[in-house]
Each structure stands twice: as structure tokens, then as C-alpha cells.
Scaffold this motif. Structure first.
Motif, PDB file in Angstrom:
ATOM      1  N   ILE A  95     124.845-110.119  84.125  1.00 51.62           N
ATOM      2  CA  ILE A  95     125.642-109.452  83.252  1.00 51.62           C
ATOM      3  C   ILE A  95     124.800-108.953  82.014  1.00 51.62           C
ATOM      4  CG2 ILE A  95     127.742-108.482  82.463  1.00 51.62           C
ATOM      5  CD1 ILE A  95     129.169-110.164  84.622  1.00 51.62           C
ATOM      6  N   SER A  96     124.771-107.860  81.562  1.00 51.82           N
ATOM      7  CA  SER A  96     124.125-107.522  80.212  1.00 51.82           C
ATOM      8  C   SER A  96     125.382-106.837  79.253  1.00 51.82           C
ATOM      9  CB  SER A  96     123.066-106.396  80.438  1.00 51.82           C
ATOM     10  OG  SER A  96     123.562-105.365  80.614  1.00 51.82           O
ATOM     11  N   LEU A  97     124.974-107.001  78.048  1.00 55.29           N
ATOM     12  CA  LEU A  97     126.099-106.611  77.135  1.00 55.29           C
ATOM     13  C   LEU A  97     126.173-105.096  77.152  1.00 55.29           C
ATOM     14  CD1 LEU A  97     127.935-107.981  75.060  1.00 55.29           C
ATOM     15  CD2 LEU A  97     126.293-107.510  73.366  1.00 55.29           C
ATOM     16  N   GLU A  98     125.368-104.486  77.457  1.00 57.28           N
ATOM     17  CA  GLU A  98     125.402-103.052  77.464  1.00 57.28           C
ATOM     18  C   GLU A  98     126.251-102.543  78.756  1.00 57.28           C
ATOM     19  OE1 GLU A  98     122.464-104.653  77.233  1.00 57.28           O
ATOM     20  OE2 GLU A  98     122.211-104.221  75.245  1.00 57.28           O
ATOM     21  N   GLU A  99     126.165-103.023  79.614  1.00 59.37           N
ATOM     22  CA  GLU A  99     126.908-102.788  80.926  1.00 59.37           C
ATOM     23  C   GLU A  99     128.312-103.062  80.796  1.00 59.37           C
ATOM     24  OE1 GLU A  99     125.138-105.044  84.098  1.00 59.37           O
ATOM     25  OE2 GLU A  99     123.416-103.890  84.209  1.00 59.37           O
ATOM     26  N   GLU A 100     128.639-104.247  80.191  1.00 57.72           N
ATOM     27  CA  GLU A 100     130.190-104.494  79.749  1.00 57.72           C
ATOM     28  C   GLU A 100     130.604-103.658  78.904  1.00 57.72           C
ATOM     29  OE1 GLU A 100     132.201-107.062  80.734  1.00 57.72           O
ATOM     30  OE2 GLU A 100     130.775-107.129  82.273  1.00 57.72           O
ATOM     31  N   LEU A 101     129.834-103.118  77.794  1.00 55.50           N
ATOM     32  CA  LEU A 101     130.381-101.914  76.800  1.00 55.50           C
ATOM     33  C   LEU A 101     130.641-100.795  77.645  1.00 55.50           C
ATOM     34  CD1 LEU A 101     130.903-101.225  73.988  1.00 55.50           C
ATOM     35  CD2 LEU A 101     128.388-100.493  73.762  1.00 55.50           C
ATOM     36  N   ALA A 141     131.515-100.311  80.760  1.00 54.47           N
ATOM     37  CA  ALA A 141     132.351-100.308  81.605  1.00 54.47           C
ATOM     38  C   ALA A 141     133.910-100.429  80.768  1.00 54.47           C
ATOM     39  CB  ALA A 141     132.442-101.861  82.079  1.00 54.47           C
ATOM     40  N   PHE A 142     134.023-101.091  79.423  1.00 53.86           N
ATOM     41  CA  PHE A 142     134.825-101.084  78.561  1.00 53.86           C
ATOM     42  C   PHE A 142     135.109 -99.676  78.085  1.00 53.86           C
ATOM     43  CE2 PHE A 142     137.199-101.823  74.503  1.00 53.86           C
ATOM     44  CZ  PHE A 142     138.218-102.485  75.217  1.00 53.86           C
TER      45      PHE A 142
END
Length: 123
Positions: free
Chosen positions: A90-96, A98-99
Motif C-alpha cells: 500500500i502506498s501513501l498516495e492510494e491511502e490519501l 481513499a480517505f
């Protein structure tokens, strides 16, 4: 208990020996009180250390045997069962992203938070 000797000398060997130790204890109280205390402390420490070391050795052997049994039964690697846990990449950009899809920061409503003094007076 002192043995009584009715011989001509009047004192037996055991009472003479006891009185000599009694006199020595009065003259030098370290021999009567200090030396037994110090020797008990030192020998007690050594004995407890020896007993604790023995129990540590036994527990280490038991742990080693248990670990060998678990490795044989479940085929464990150092991190756990083989191929049982594969973390997701999981990358940080993907988490951002999704949030941001979950929360809309442009539509919000103002709500006033009451002061502590206002909260007490309304009760």
C-alpha cells in the motif's frame, strides 16, 4: 547442658571448652554475632545463585525443545507460519485518495462548542 564430673578436678572437659568459647564471645562480639551473620549472607547468596542458575538452564532447555517441536509440526519460519501472512503493498498516495473519497471537506456545518462555564450553568 553441662556435664557434671565428680572427679577430683571438679570441672569436666566439656564445661571447660564451653566456658572458653563463652569468654571468647564476650571479648570479641564479632565472632559471636558478626561472623555467623556474614557467613549466612554470603553462603545464602551463593546457594540461591546456584539454584537460580539451574532453573534458568532447565527452562532454556525446555524452551528449545518446545520450539523444535513447534517447528516440526507447523513448519515455522522465524516470522511465523510459512506463507501465512503476506502484507499488502500500500502506498501513501492510494491511502490519501481513499480517505478523500470518504470525507468531503467542502461541505461542512459550523457547530458552536460551549464553554465549560456555560455547560455548568445550564444544568
Amino acid at each position: 547442658m553441662v556435664a557434671v564430673d565428680t572427679s577430683k578436678n571438679g570441672a569436666s572437659f566439656s564445661s571447660f571448652q564451653y566456658s572458653g568459647l563463652k569468654r571468647l564471645g564476650r571479648r570479641n562480639p564479632f565472632l559471636r554475632y558478626g561472623l555467623p551473620l556474614i557467613s549466612l549472607t554470603v553462603f545464602g547468596t551463593l546457594g540461591l545463585g546456584h539454584m537460580l542458575q539451574g532453573s534458568k538452564d532447565i527452562s532454556k532447555i525446555k524452551d528449545d525443545k518446545e520450539w523444535e517441536i513447534i517447528e516440526e509440526r507447523k513448519a515455522l519460519s522465524r516470522t511465523g507460519p510459512v506463507n501465512a501472512y503476506n502484507p499488502k503493498k500500500i502506498s501513501l498516495e492510494e491511502e490519501l485518495k481513499a480517505f478523500q473519497e470518504k470525507v468531503d471537506i467542502n461541505s461542512y456545518e459550523y457547530k458552536r462548542i460551549p464553554l465549560p462555564s456555560e455547560g455548568k450553568s445550564t444544568r
